[in-house]
Scaffold this active site. Structure first.
Site, mmCIF file in Angstrom:
data_model
loop_
_atom_site.group_PDB
_atom_site.id
_atom_site.type_symbol
_atom_site.label_atom_id
_atom_site.label_comp_id
_atom_site.label_asym_id
_atom_site.label_seq_id
_atom_site.Cartn_x
_atom_site.Cartn_y
_atom_site.Cartn_z
ATOM 1 N N MET A 191 0.840 -1.197 0.000
ATOM 2 C CA MET A 191 0.000 0.000 0.000
ATOM 3 C C MET A 191 0.877 1.250 0.000
ATOM 4 S SD MET A 191 -3.397 -0.952 2.103
ATOM 5 C CE MET A 191 -2.730 -0.857 3.744
ATOM 6 N N GLY A 192 2.147 1.094 -0.380
ATOM 7 C CA GLY A 192 3.022 2.252 -0.504
ATOM 8 C C GLY A 192 3.576 2.733 0.820
ATOM 9 N N ALA A 193 4.101 3.978 0.818
ATOM 10 C CA ALA A 193 4.905 4.486 1.937
ATOM 11 C C ALA A 193 5.984 3.437 2.207
ATOM 12 C CB ALA A 193 4.068 4.792 3.171
ATOM 13 N N GLY A 243 11.011 -2.878 5.169
ATOM 14 C CA GLY A 243 10.250 -4.132 5.216
ATOM 15 C C GLY A 243 9.772 -4.525 3.821
ATOM 16 N N HIS A 244 9.198 -3.546 3.103
ATOM 17 C CA HIS A 244 8.758 -3.804 1.723
ATOM 18 C C HIS A 244 9.964 -4.154 0.843
ATOM 19 C CE1 HIS A 244 5.547 -0.669 2.902
ATOM 20 N NE2 HIS A 244 4.873 -1.804 2.758
ATOM 21 N N GLU A 285 5.553 -11.692 7.166
ATOM 22 C CA GLU A 285 5.026 -12.366 8.361
ATOM 23 C C GLU A 285 4.591 -11.364 9.423
ATOM 24 O OE1 GLU A 285 8.084 -15.105 9.450
ATOM 25 O OE2 GLU A 285 7.521 -16.518 7.874
ATOM 26 N N GLN A 321 -2.902 -12.318 7.765
ATOM 27 C CA GLN A 321 -3.141 -12.005 6.347
ATOM 28 C C GLN A 321 -2.469 -13.047 5.455
ATOM 29 O OE1 GLN A 321 -2.899 -7.951 4.471
ATOM 30 N NE2 GLN A 321 -0.844 -8.620 3.996
ATOM 31 N N SER A 364 6.600 -0.359 9.666
ATOM 32 C CA SER A 364 5.231 -0.235 9.171
ATOM 33 C C SER A 364 5.066 1.165 8.615
ATOM 34 C CB SER A 364 4.241 -0.442 10.325
ATOM 35 O OG SER A 364 2.967 0.042 9.960
ATOM 36 N N ARG A 387 2.589 2.899 8.926
ATOM 37 C CA ARG A 387 1.879 3.696 9.938
ATOM 38 C C ARG A 387 2.835 4.298 10.967
ATOM 39 N NH1 ARG A 387 -1.847 -0.442 8.867
ATOM 40 N NH2 ARG A 387 -3.876 0.328 8.162
HETATM 41 P P1 AMP Z 1 1.508 -2.990 3.457
HETATM 42 O O1 AMP Z 1 2.046 -1.966 2.516
HETATM 43 O O2 AMP Z 1 1.578 -2.584 4.885
HETATM 44 O O3 AMP Z 1 0.160 -3.514 3.025
HETATM 45 O O4 AMP Z 1 2.499 -4.233 3.360
HETATM 46 C C1 AMP Z 1 2.788 -4.834 2.131
HETATM 47 C C2 AMP Z 1 3.524 -6.108 2.389
HETATM 48 O O5 AMP Z 1 4.719 -5.840 3.112
HETATM 49 C C3 AMP Z 1 2.715 -7.108 3.244
HETATM 50 O O6 AMP Z 1 2.937 -8.425 2.776
HETATM 51 C C4 AMP Z 1 3.294 -6.905 4.613
HETATM 52 O O7 AMP Z 1 3.180 -8.035 5.449
HETATM 53 C C5 AMP Z 1 4.744 -6.634 4.278
HETATM 54 N N1 AMP Z 1 5.392 -5.915 5.365
HETATM 55 C C6 AMP Z 1 5.009 -4.732 5.903
HETATM 56 N N2 AMP Z 1 5.829 -4.406 6.918
HETATM 57 C C7 AMP Z 1 6.725 -5.402 7.042
HETATM 58 C C8 AMP Z 1 7.815 -5.673 7.922
HETATM 59 N N3 AMP Z 1 8.146 -4.849 8.897
HETATM 60 N N4 AMP Z 1 8.515 -6.806 7.742
HETATM 61 C C9 AMP Z 1 8.175 -7.683 6.758
HETATM 62 N N5 AMP Z 1 7.163 -7.498 5.907
HETATM 63 C C10 AMP Z 1 6.441 -6.371 6.043
#
Ligand code: AMP
Length: 285
Positions: A30-32, A36-37, A148, A153, A185, A187
């Site tokens: 979802m960007g930002a 992690g991404h 994870e 999810q 995150s 957020r």
């Molecule tokens: P999101 O943009 O928050 O929807 O996350 C997109 C993908 O990145 C999802 O599969 C999340 O589980 C993964 N993700 C987000 N934050 C982390 C993190 N800190 N470590 C590993 N994967 C992450």
């Protein structure tokens, strides 16, 4: 890196890649974009010929309209980060492209969506499933990469793949953390300086819980962890659960020889954060 907003364009491009015998890896976000991404992207690049990242903030999965409205958006930075990390295609569709008509599919994930995030965010996993299915139909990846950090999810997506018998390999990727242990995150960008410091305590409480799991009954440990959170006046804990990593069903006793996950959701200020840790308990009860 190609930047694409149109479904037709990305489909066409990927069709050519598939015809050329190349494997397609997909990282939905979802960007930002944060580390992690980017780590998901690294793993994707290691496992596939073509890496596609999507950025789409899916309104259907937000049960809280305020959270949706305030979801961080840093597109220029995201593009630069993804490009420098080697992403081949950034798919950034508009709402209209993803949902040319309303998608009211109601999924049934059974007990999996009745606990934790499913219980506390009604409709959330349905929204996730609708968008992931739609994105899978567009991208048709060989492999898709999920963190994870959102463990529930991940299991929902695995179930979705089973439901439709999709030929997509779902690859789980480890949680990436900040130096103080806070799970990365998007957020986190919304936390103030002091809130950000407070949020670091979540990881330490989880770590202590895992350490204590070798010497305490599960029920006692759960009460203990709750107390630890309640002692932190700047953290408002929503839930603490211990569950089996197989199906995320809540445990009230340590299972022998089976992996356990502790999952939490907590508010720091207005920001809802989730985290988890997996471990084996050696305590016999
Ligand atoms: P999101 O943009 O928050 O929807 O996350 C997109 C993908 O990145 C999802 O599969 C999340 O589980 C993964 N993700 C987000 N934050 C982390 C993190 N800190 N470590 C590993 N994967 C992450």
């Amino acid at each position: 890196m190609d930047y694409m907003q149109s479904v037709e364009a990305v489909k066409h491009q990927l069709e050519m890649k598939r015809e050329a015998g190349l494997s397609i890896g997909f990282v939905p976000t979802m960007g930002a974009i944060h580390e992690g991404h980017l780590r998901l992207l690294d793993i994707c690049l290691g496992g596939c010929d073509v890496a596609v990242t999507s950025i789409f903030v899916n309104p259907l999965q937000f049960n809280n309209p305020e959270d949706y409205k305030k979801y961080p958006s840093t597109l220029d930075r995201d593009r630069a980060l993804l490009e420098s990390r080697g992403c081949h295609i950034l798919f950034h569709p508009t709402y209209q492209e993803v949902y040319p008509e309303e998608d009211n599919t109601q999924y049934d994930f059974g007990p999996l969506e009745q606990v934790m995030e499913g219980r506390h965010r009604p409709g959330h996993f349905n929204g996730v499933a609708v968008v992931v299915k739609r994105l899978f139909d567009i991208i048709q990846p060989h492999k898709a990469y999920f963190g994870e950090k959102d463990f529930q999810q991940l299991l929902v997506v695995q179930e979705l793949v089973r439901m439709f018998d999709l030929k997509i390999d779902i690859v789980p990727c480890p949680i990436v953390r900040e130096a103080d242990g806070l799970a990365m995150s998007s957020r986190n960008l919304r936390l103030s300086g002091t809130e950000r410091k407070t949020a670091g305590k979540i990881n330490r409480i989880l770590q202590r819980a895992v350490e204590r799991s070798t010497s305490m009954e599960l029920r006692k440990l759960k009460a203990h962890v709750l107390e630890e959170f309640q002692r932190e006046k700047d953290i408002r804990i929503e839930y603490v659960e211990f569950a089996s990593t197989k199906d995320l069903q809540i445990l009230d006793k340590w299972p022998q020889g089976q992996e356990v996950i502790i999952c939490i959701a907590a508010y720091v200020g207005q920001i809802r954060l989730i985290d988890n840790m997996r471990f084996f308990s050696t305590f016999a009860e």
